[in-house]
Write a protein that holds these residues in place. Structure first.
Motif, mmCIF file in Angstrom:
data_model
loop_
_atom_site.group_PDB
_atom_site.id
_atom_site.type_symbol
_atom_site.label_atom_id
_atom_site.label_comp_id
_atom_site.label_asym_id
_atom_site.label_seq_id
_atom_site.Cartn_x
_atom_site.Cartn_y
_atom_site.Cartn_z
ATOM 1 N N TRP A 95 0.830 -1.210 0.000
ATOM 2 C CA TRP A 95 0.000 0.000 0.000
ATOM 3 C C TRP A 95 0.864 1.258 0.000
ATOM 4 O O TRP A 95 0.548 2.243 -0.674
ATOM 5 C CB TRP A 95 -0.951 -0.007 1.196
ATOM 6 C CG TRP A 95 -1.931 1.127 1.145
ATOM 7 C CD1 TRP A 95 -2.006 2.194 1.987
ATOM 8 C CD2 TRP A 95 -2.962 1.326 0.167
ATOM 9 N NE1 TRP A 95 -3.016 3.039 1.608
ATOM 10 C CE2 TRP A 95 -3.621 2.534 0.493
ATOM 11 C CE3 TRP A 95 -3.390 0.604 -0.941
ATOM 12 C CZ2 TRP A 95 -4.686 3.029 -0.253
ATOM 13 C CZ3 TRP A 95 -4.451 1.101 -1.689
ATOM 14 C CH2 TRP A 95 -5.086 2.293 -1.344
ATOM 15 N N ASN A 96 1.970 1.233 0.733
ATOM 16 C CA ASN A 96 2.893 2.373 0.721
ATOM 17 C C ASN A 96 3.422 2.643 -0.683
ATOM 18 O O ASN A 96 3.512 3.792 -1.123
ATOM 19 C CB ASN A 96 4.074 2.113 1.654
ATOM 20 C CG ASN A 96 3.849 2.672 3.045
ATOM 21 O OD1 ASN A 96 2.812 3.268 3.319
ATOM 22 N ND2 ASN A 96 4.796 2.473 3.927
ATOM 23 N N LEU A 97 3.805 1.579 -1.378
ATOM 24 C CA LEU A 97 4.359 1.752 -2.722
ATOM 25 C C LEU A 97 3.303 2.278 -3.693
ATOM 26 O O LEU A 97 3.595 3.119 -4.548
ATOM 27 C CB LEU A 97 4.932 0.424 -3.230
ATOM 28 C CG LEU A 97 6.226 -0.039 -2.538
ATOM 29 C CD1 LEU A 97 6.610 -1.442 -2.999
ATOM 30 C CD2 LEU A 97 7.364 0.941 -2.801
ATOM 31 N N ILE A 98 2.084 1.790 -3.552
ATOM 32 C CA ILE A 98 0.994 2.260 -4.421
ATOM 33 C C ILE A 98 0.755 3.755 -4.208
ATOM 34 O O ILE A 98 0.704 4.542 -5.161
ATOM 35 C CB ILE A 98 -0.303 1.456 -4.146
ATOM 36 C CG1 ILE A 98 -0.148 0.011 -4.637
ATOM 37 C CG2 ILE A 98 -1.509 2.120 -4.826
ATOM 38 C CD1 ILE A 98 -1.232 -0.930 -4.126
ATOM 39 N N LEU A 102 1.674 7.155 -6.573
ATOM 40 C CA LEU A 102 0.621 8.083 -6.995
ATOM 41 C C LEU A 102 0.780 9.469 -6.374
ATOM 42 O O LEU A 102 0.024 10.384 -6.694
ATOM 43 C CB LEU A 102 -0.757 7.514 -6.619
ATOM 44 C CG LEU A 102 -1.161 6.214 -7.327
ATOM 45 C CD1 LEU A 102 -2.464 5.673 -6.745
ATOM 46 C CD2 LEU A 102 -1.298 6.437 -8.830
ATOM 47 N N GLY A 103 1.757 9.602 -5.464
ATOM 48 C CA GLY A 103 1.960 10.897 -4.804
ATOM 49 C C GLY A 103 0.897 11.230 -3.785
ATOM 50 O O GLY A 103 0.650 12.398 -3.490
ATOM 51 N N ILE A 104 0.270 10.203 -3.216
ATOM 52 C CA ILE A 104 -0.803 10.419 -2.235
ATOM 53 C C ILE A 104 -0.232 10.246 -0.829
ATOM 54 O O ILE A 104 0.316 9.187 -0.515
ATOM 55 C CB ILE A 104 -1.954 9.407 -2.438
ATOM 56 C CG1 ILE A 104 -2.563 9.569 -3.826
ATOM 57 C CG2 ILE A 104 -3.028 9.593 -1.368
ATOM 58 C CD1 ILE A 104 -3.531 8.462 -4.191
ATOM 59 N N PRO A 105 -0.343 11.252 0.033
ATOM 60 C CA PRO A 105 0.211 11.118 1.388
ATOM 61 C C PRO A 105 -0.708 10.334 2.315
ATOM 62 O O PRO A 105 -1.347 10.880 3.198
ATOM 63 C CB PRO A 105 0.364 12.574 1.844
ATOM 64 C CG PRO A 105 -0.680 13.310 1.095
ATOM 65 C CD PRO A 105 -0.844 12.614 -0.230
ATOM 66 N N SER A 106 -0.784 9.038 2.091
ATOM 67 C CA SER A 106 -1.561 8.186 2.995
ATOM 68 C C SER A 106 -0.693 7.827 4.195
ATOM 69 O O SER A 106 0.453 8.243 4.288
ATOM 70 C CB SER A 106 -2.036 6.925 2.273
ATOM 71 O OG SER A 106 -0.943 6.100 1.968
ATOM 72 N N SER A 107 -1.235 7.034 5.098
ATOM 73 C CA SER A 107 -0.548 6.774 6.360
ATOM 74 C C SER A 107 0.173 5.433 6.362
ATOM 75 O O SER A 107 -0.463 4.383 6.267
ATOM 76 C CB SER A 107 -1.565 6.803 7.507
ATOM 77 O OG SER A 107 -0.984 6.294 8.681
#
Length: 333
Positions: A95-98, A102-107
């Motif tokens: 999930w981090n790599l995805i 995509l340049g999305i700052p998820s946790s």
């Protein structure tokens, strides 16, 4: 608990955990340096080195309460085995790599918690879950950005009054220096909270293999390895996310950057002291939104902020699903 792993497999799994920690630093480097880069206080290459240093030394300032929560407070430590750890890590890493791509700052934090929940549930069902820890962590999804937002907003208002007689240029000069302090504090908070999550994972792996004497604890070599992996990841940085965090959400002056970082740092310090594995991404995003909203609500690019919130909501179940999938794959061999 399962039979003991062969030593090479144990080392490999610890390596996967440290890879997650490295990617956590890479993915979340933006949280530590986005504001100091966007305000042009430091160039990116200097900012990442600055953040990496304070990430690494964070273990000198904090206890290991977060590591204990992750190690035994999300999923029952007695059901955790190498397959569960592998599933949890792969769920989080994937999930981090995805999101990084995509340049999305998820946790990263909640990706790890999601992966652990997915793999643990795949093994033992809902009985594996330590609900008190899950509720505490889930509440932090909402509370940490709200606290970051509130503190940053209050700091902006206080500073606006204190420095009301300064010229804009004079205030900028002061806060360009103070931002070095606030960025350091935020990086300490980042290293203190985030690296401990991987410490907890490695410690519970060692516990599952009967390699910890005297009950569950985090050995010092685990502490140092995790801090080093995160520091190295931070050093290499994640520039797509820096751009999103530092300028797409709202434009920042040095004073506003100081307020965002300080508000975020205080939130992380409190959470780490309480043993709550919060998201540094959530925290700094809330603080940046608070700073932007202090000018006017239209100063915040709400379409960007809302897309980030969607990524947050999706992270836990997505990482859980991937974690369960990888756990299932290990059962085939």
């Amino acid at each position: 608990m399962e039979a003991h792993l062969a030593f090479p497999l144990l080392i490999a799994l610890i390596g996967v955990a440290l890879l997650f920690d490295f990617l956590n630093g890479l993915h979340d480097a933006a949280n530590s340096i986005a504001t100091i880069v966007s305000t042009r206080v430091l160039k990116p290459q200097y900012a990442v080195a600055w953040a990496a240093f304070f990430n690494f030394i964070a273990f000198l300032f904090f206890g290991l309460h977060v590591a204990e929560t992750v190690g035994k407070g999300i999923v029952n430590a007695d059901i955790i085995d190498a397959s569960v750890i592998f599933g949890a890590l792969m769920g989080a890493i994937a999930w981090n790599l995805i999101t990084w791509g995509l340049g999305i700052p998820s946790s990263s934090s909640h990706a790890l918690v999601g992966g652990l929940l997915g793999a643990g549930t795949a093994k033992s069902g809902l009985s594996a879950i330590v609900w008190s820890g899950v509720f505490k962590t889930s509440a932090a999804i909402v509370i940490s950005p709200a606290v970051g937002l509130f503190l940053a907003l209050m700091l902006v208002l206080a500073i606006s009054w204190i420095f009301r007689k300064f010229t804009p240029q004079g205030a900028d000069r002061v806060f360009r220096k103070l931002q070095l302090v606030s960025a350091s504090l935020y990086s300490l908070g980042h290293g203190g909270n985030d690296a401990q999550k991987t410490m907890g994972i490695i410690a519970v792996l060692l516990y599952s293999q009967g390699l910890l004497t005297g009950g569950f604890h985090v050995p010092m070599w685990v502490v140092l390895s995790c801090q080093a992996a995160m520091g190295l990841g931070t050093l290499l940085g994640g520039w797509k996310i820096v751009h999103t965090m530092g300028s797409k959400i709202t434009r920042l002056t040095p004073a506003q950057g100081f307020c965002a970082e300080t508000g975020g740092a205080i939130t992380l310090f409190m959470a780490t002291h309480l043993g709550v594995p919060v998201s540094t991404t959530h925290t700094i995003t809330g603080a940046i939104v608070g700073v932007g909203a202090s000018r006017r609500l239209s100063a915040v690019r709400w379409n960007v902020a809302s897309s980030i919130i969607v990524a947050w909501v999706v992270t836990l179940p997505a990482a859980a699903a991937i974690g369960a999938l990888f756990y299932g794959l290990t059962r085939l061999f």
